[in-house]
Design an enzyme around this catalytic site. Structure first.
Site, PDB file in Angstrom:
ATOM      1  N   GLN A 175      28.759  10.933   1.242  1.00 37.18           N
ATOM      2  CA  GLN A 175      29.095   9.780   2.087  1.00 37.18           C
ATOM      3  C   GLN A 175      28.226   8.597   1.701  1.00 37.18           C
ATOM      4  O   GLN A 175      28.363   7.505   2.247  1.00 37.18           O
ATOM      5  CB  GLN A 175      28.837  10.116   3.561  1.00 37.18           C
ATOM      6  CG  GLN A 175      29.723  11.226   4.082  1.00 37.18           C
ATOM      7  CD  GLN A 175      29.236  11.713   5.433  1.00 37.18           C
ATOM      8  OE1 GLN A 175      29.654  11.224   6.478  1.00 37.18           O
ATOM      9  NE2 GLN A 175      28.345  12.689   5.435  1.00 37.18           N
TER      10      GLN A 175
ATOM     11  N   ASP B   8      24.790   4.680  -2.292  1.00 39.81           N
ATOM     12  CA  ASP B   8      23.681   4.197  -3.120  1.00 39.81           C
ATOM     13  C   ASP B   8      23.818   4.546  -4.598  1.00 39.81           C
ATOM     14  O   ASP B   8      22.984   4.148  -5.416  1.00 39.81           O
ATOM     15  CB  ASP B   8      22.339   4.705  -2.573  1.00 39.81           C
ATOM     16  CG  ASP B   8      22.290   6.225  -2.435  1.00 39.81           C
ATOM     17  OD1 ASP B   8      23.057   6.918  -3.135  1.00 39.81           O
ATOM     18  OD2 ASP B   8      21.483   6.725  -1.644  1.00 39.81           O
TER      19      ASP B   8
ATOM     20  N   HIS C  14      32.878   7.383   0.922  1.00 36.90           N
ATOM     21  CA  HIS C  14      32.837   6.066   1.559  1.00 36.90           C
ATOM     22  C   HIS C  14      32.647   4.948   0.539  1.00 36.90           C
ATOM     23  O   HIS C  14      32.080   3.907   0.852  1.00 36.90           O
ATOM     24  CB  HIS C  14      31.727   6.022   2.614  1.00 36.90           C
ATOM     25  CG  HIS C  14      31.980   6.958   3.761  1.00 36.90           C
ATOM     26  ND1 HIS C  14      31.020   7.341   4.653  1.00 36.90           N
ATOM     27  CD2 HIS C  14      33.103   7.608   4.157  1.00 36.90           C
ATOM     28  CE1 HIS C  14      31.535   8.176   5.537  1.00 36.90           C
ATOM     29  NE2 HIS C  14      32.802   8.364   5.253  1.00 36.90           N
TER      30      HIS C  14
ATOM     31  N   GLY D 225      21.743  16.633   4.953  1.00 39.40           N
ATOM     32  CA  GLY D 225      21.288  15.284   5.299  1.00 39.40           C
ATOM     33  C   GLY D 225      22.346  14.377   5.883  1.00 39.40           C
ATOM     34  O   GLY D 225      22.378  13.183   5.600  1.00 39.40           O
ATOM     35  N   THR D 226      23.223  14.948   6.688  1.00 32.89           N
ATOM     36  CA  THR D 226      24.218  14.109   7.384  1.00 32.89           C
ATOM     37  C   THR D 226      24.321  14.552   8.832  1.00 32.89           C
ATOM     38  O   THR D 226      24.241  15.748   9.116  1.00 32.89           O
ATOM     39  CB  THR D 226      25.613  14.167   6.709  1.00 32.89           C
ATOM     40  OG1 THR D 226      26.597  13.660   7.624  1.00 32.89           O
ATOM     41  CG2 THR D 226      26.022  15.559   6.288  1.00 32.89           C
TER      42      THR D 226
ATOM     43  N   SER E 247      19.244  19.880   7.483  1.00 35.71           N
ATOM     44  CA  SER E 247      18.963  18.540   7.985  1.00 35.71           C
ATOM     45  C   SER E 247      17.743  18.607   8.892  1.00 35.71           C
ATOM     46  O   SER E 247      17.215  19.683   9.140  1.00 35.71           O
ATOM     47  CB  SER E 247      20.173  18.004   8.759  1.00 35.71           C
ATOM     48  OG  SER E 247      20.134  16.600   8.827  1.00 35.71           O
TER      49      SER E 247
ATOM     50  N   CYS F  86      15.020  17.746   3.786  1.00 43.17           N
ATOM     51  CA  CYS F  86      15.906  18.480   2.878  1.00 43.17           C
ATOM     52  C   CYS F  86      15.249  18.758   1.533  1.00 43.17           C
ATOM     53  O   CYS F  86      15.513  19.800   0.923  1.00 43.17           O
ATOM     54  CB  CYS F  86      17.255  17.781   2.725  1.00 43.17           C
ATOM     55  SG  CYS F  86      17.145  16.055   2.295  1.00 43.17           S
TER      56      CYS F  86
HETATM   57  P1  CNA Z   1      23.356   9.407   9.531  1.00 42.25           P
HETATM   58  O1  CNA Z   1      24.328   9.461  10.629  1.00 42.25           O
HETATM   59  O2  CNA Z   1      22.314   8.342   9.561  1.00 42.25           O
HETATM   60  O3  CNA Z   1      22.665  10.848   9.465  1.00 42.25           O
HETATM   61  C1  CNA Z   1      21.611  11.148   8.603  1.00 42.25           C
HETATM   62  C2  CNA Z   1      21.154  12.553   8.942  1.00 42.25           C
HETATM   63  O4  CNA Z   1      20.207  12.959   7.989  1.00 42.25           O
HETATM   64  C3  CNA Z   1      20.500  12.657  10.322  1.00 42.25           C
HETATM   65  O5  CNA Z   1      20.978  13.811  10.949  1.00 42.25           O
HETATM   66  C4  CNA Z   1      19.011  12.785  10.010  1.00 42.25           C
HETATM   67  O6  CNA Z   1      18.335  13.617  10.940  1.00 42.25           O
HETATM   68  C5  CNA Z   1      19.060  13.473   8.665  1.00 42.25           C
HETATM   69  N1  CNA Z   1      17.922  13.157   7.808  1.00 42.25           N
HETATM   70  C6  CNA Z   1      17.329  11.966   7.582  1.00 42.25           C
HETATM   71  N2  CNA Z   1      16.369  12.089   6.662  1.00 42.25           N
HETATM   72  C7  CNA Z   1      16.336  13.394   6.306  1.00 42.25           C
HETATM   73  C8  CNA Z   1      15.566  14.157   5.397  1.00 42.25           C
HETATM   74  N3  CNA Z   1      14.606  13.603   4.654  1.00 42.25           N
HETATM   75  N4  CNA Z   1      15.801  15.487   5.306  1.00 42.25           N
HETATM   76  C9  CNA Z   1      16.761  16.071   6.053  1.00 42.25           C
HETATM   77  N5  CNA Z   1      17.541  15.410   6.918  1.00 42.25           N
HETATM   78  C10 CNA Z   1      17.330  14.091   7.034  1.00 42.25           C
HETATM   79  O7  CNA Z   1      24.067   9.280   8.113  1.00 42.25           O
HETATM   80  P2  CNA Z   1      25.380  10.025   7.609  1.00 42.25           P
HETATM   81  O8  CNA Z   1      25.262  10.068   6.152  1.00 42.25           O
HETATM   82  O9  CNA Z   1      25.632  11.262   8.356  1.00 42.25           O
HETATM   83  O10 CNA Z   1      26.512   8.986   8.045  1.00 42.25           O
HETATM   84  C11 CNA Z   1      27.456   8.515   7.151  1.00 42.25           C
HETATM   85  C12 CNA Z   1      27.273   7.041   6.824  1.00 42.25           C
HETATM   86  C13 CNA Z   1      25.870   6.660   6.490  1.00 42.25           C
HETATM   87  C14 CNA Z   1      28.016   6.742   5.567  1.00 42.25           C
HETATM   88  O11 CNA Z   1      29.064   5.886   5.836  1.00 42.25           O
HETATM   89  C15 CNA Z   1      27.028   6.108   4.582  1.00 42.25           C
HETATM   90  O12 CNA Z   1      27.614   5.135   3.812  1.00 42.25           O
HETATM   91  C16 CNA Z   1      25.967   5.581   5.446  1.00 42.25           C
HETATM   92  N6  CNA Z   1      24.664   5.326   4.806  1.00 42.25           N
HETATM   93  C17 CNA Z   1      24.416   5.618   3.504  1.00 42.25           C
HETATM   94  C18 CNA Z   1      23.174   5.364   2.948  1.00 42.25           C
HETATM   95  C19 CNA Z   1      22.930   5.671   1.494  1.00 42.25           C
HETATM   96  O13 CNA Z   1      23.837   5.561   0.695  1.00 42.25           O
HETATM   97  N7  CNA Z   1      21.713   6.069   1.127  1.00 42.25           N
HETATM   98  C20 CNA Z   1      22.165   4.810   3.747  1.00 42.25           C
HETATM   99  C21 CNA Z   1      22.453   4.532   5.082  1.00 42.25           C
HETATM  100  C22 CNA Z   1      23.690   4.782   5.606  1.00 42.25           C
END
Ligand code: CNA
Length: 381
Positions: free
Chosen positions: A159, A162, A179, A293-294, A318, A335
């Site tokens: 998802q 980056d 996405h 990590g989602t 996660s 993770c």
């Molecule tokens: P989210 O809803 O922010 O969930 C992230 C999950 O990862 C949460 O449950 C956190 O507890 C968990 N988490 C955070 N850091 C860690 C870690 N180091 N180890 C383990 N678990 C961790 O984001 P989702 O990806 O679930 O939601 C989807 C969206 C986020 C998509 O549409 C993306 O485009 C969007 N997004 C992407 C990025 C990126 O590309 N790096 C950054 C921010 C948002």
């Protein structure tokens, strides 16, 4: 539904409360909307996958990794947070917390396509913070490419936007960017496509990026327009845009289209490749699912486990546990630490600059949940 509702003592509202629907929704949106919502929610609860009883421990997870050959990996923002890229929903560090501190009651609005078309500056004011500045990948990205090297990676459904999967060597043929990504951007008016990096300067400067092709066309038309069309001084500086015919010349001041990075906004369809590959191919061959990590809050990705064959084991990695999807094993912690420990138990070496020599983790059971495990790194002192 019919079975329940034919008894007079159970109203649709009462049934809805059992599924967490606020009964006032019917008063606000009407009966038809309420009944559609109820059917949807009941249907989803009915389709929710059931936990497989035979898989519970981290060693079960490691054994599955060793045994299985068609592993589907579903990833989210959590696999990039160790590189300093914020996720959306983490309580203190997530992007949504920052947006709420800035007064956004519903942070999703910034990524809503209808809001974007109305007021693109809201997105451009904030999106610079999400731009991929890092040129490295995390140990978790490396773990996914290790699965690929071992011939076990079926598909990585990410998802993330980056593009770090490519950097980690995950082949395009094994990657679905559910996405989209910042790699390209498209004009909302004329669909002209550019490299994503072409609009990074505007994003960093918090300015709306406009389409260069539209701008050029408007200028060309303006230069070519005949004096006859310049009816009065008021209209002297107006041009027709591409889709305007001459009769509309006085109606609108033509403006170039706004560029939108090719990431999927709320309200937009996911790419066809996502649905085609998942339904027509991967659903049929997958033998293990790793979700890493989602928060699994964004559909349709959050629904994927409910559409896969019932016998396929699902492992969740996660920081926080989830209960809206029934996973067989939940490994909770950073993770990067979890995948290191999983690889170690599978007899593999996960090499990455962020994993120092002598790195060790501790695995502890979570009270009352026989299939939840906390994994954390053992610090030197
Ligand atoms: P989210 O809803 O922010 O969930 C992230 C999950 O990862 C949460 O449950 C956190 O507890 C968990 N988490 C955070 N850091 C860690 C870690 N180091 N180890 C383990 N678990 C961790 O984001 P989702 O990806 O679930 O939601 C989807 C969206 C986020 C998509 O549409 C993306 O485009 C969007 N997004 C992407 C990025 C990126 O590309 N790096 C950054 C921010 C948002």
């Amino acid at each position: 539904m019919r079975e329940h509702l034919k008894h007079d003592d159970i109203t649709p509202q009462l049934l809805g409360t059992a599924f967490g629907i606020n009964p006032e929704i019917q008063d606000v949106y009407g009966e038809k909307f309420y009944m559609r919502l109820l059917v949807n929610v009941v249907d989803r609860a009915h389709k929710k996958r059931e936990k497989l009883k035979q898989y519970n421990t981290i060693d079960d997870a490691a054994a599955l990794l060793k045994e299985k050959k068609q592993i589907m990996v579903i990833t989210g923002a959590g696999i990039s947070t160790s590189l300093g890229i914020p996720d959306f929903r983490s309580k203190t560090s997530g992007f949504y917390t920052k947006l709420m501190a800035q007064g956004y009651a519903e942070p999703e609005q910034v990524f809503d396509i209808f809001e974007f078309d109305e007021n693109p500056s809201a997105f451009y004011n904030l999106a610079g913070a999400l731009l991929p500045e890092v040129r490295t990948f995390s140990p978790t990205h490396k773990f996914i490419s290790l699965l690929q090297d071992k011939g076990k990676l079926q598909t990585n459904y990410t998802q993330n936007i980056d593009n770090l999967e490519q950097l980690a060597g995950i082949r395009p043929a094994q990657l679905i960017q559910c996405h989209g990504s910042f790699a390209t951007a498209t004009c909302r008016k004329c669909e002209f496509k550019v490299r994503g990096s072409d609009i990074f300067p505007e994003m960093r400067a918090k300015q709306v990026a406009y389409c260069k092709r539209c701008t050029e066309r408007i200028a060309t038309k303006a230069a070519a327009s005949t004096p006859k069309k310049q009816k009065s001084t008021i209209y002297r500086n107006r041009y027709t845009s591409d889709d305007d015919d001459d009769t509309n010349i006085d109606d609108d001041i033509p403006t170039p289209g706004v560029m939108k990075p090719d990431i999927t906004f709320f309200g937009e369809q996911l790419p066809d490749t996502f649905f085609n590959r998942f339904t027509n191919r991967d659903c049929k061959t997958v033998d293990l699912v790793l979700v890493i990590g989602t928060s699994m809050k964004v559909a349709p990705v959050s629904d994927m486990p409910n559409h896969l064959p019932k016998q396929v084991p699902h492992i969740y990695i996660s920081r926080e546990p989830v209960d809206h999807v029934n996973f067989d094993i939940q490994l909770l912690g950073n993770c990067d630490d979890v995948v290191f420990e999983l690889a170690r138990r599978a007899g593999w070496e996960l090499m990455h600059a962020m994993i120092p020599p002598g790195f060790q983790t501790v695995v502890e059971p979570v009270e009352g949940k026989e299939h939840h495990w906390k994994v954390f790194r053992l610090l030197d002192d």
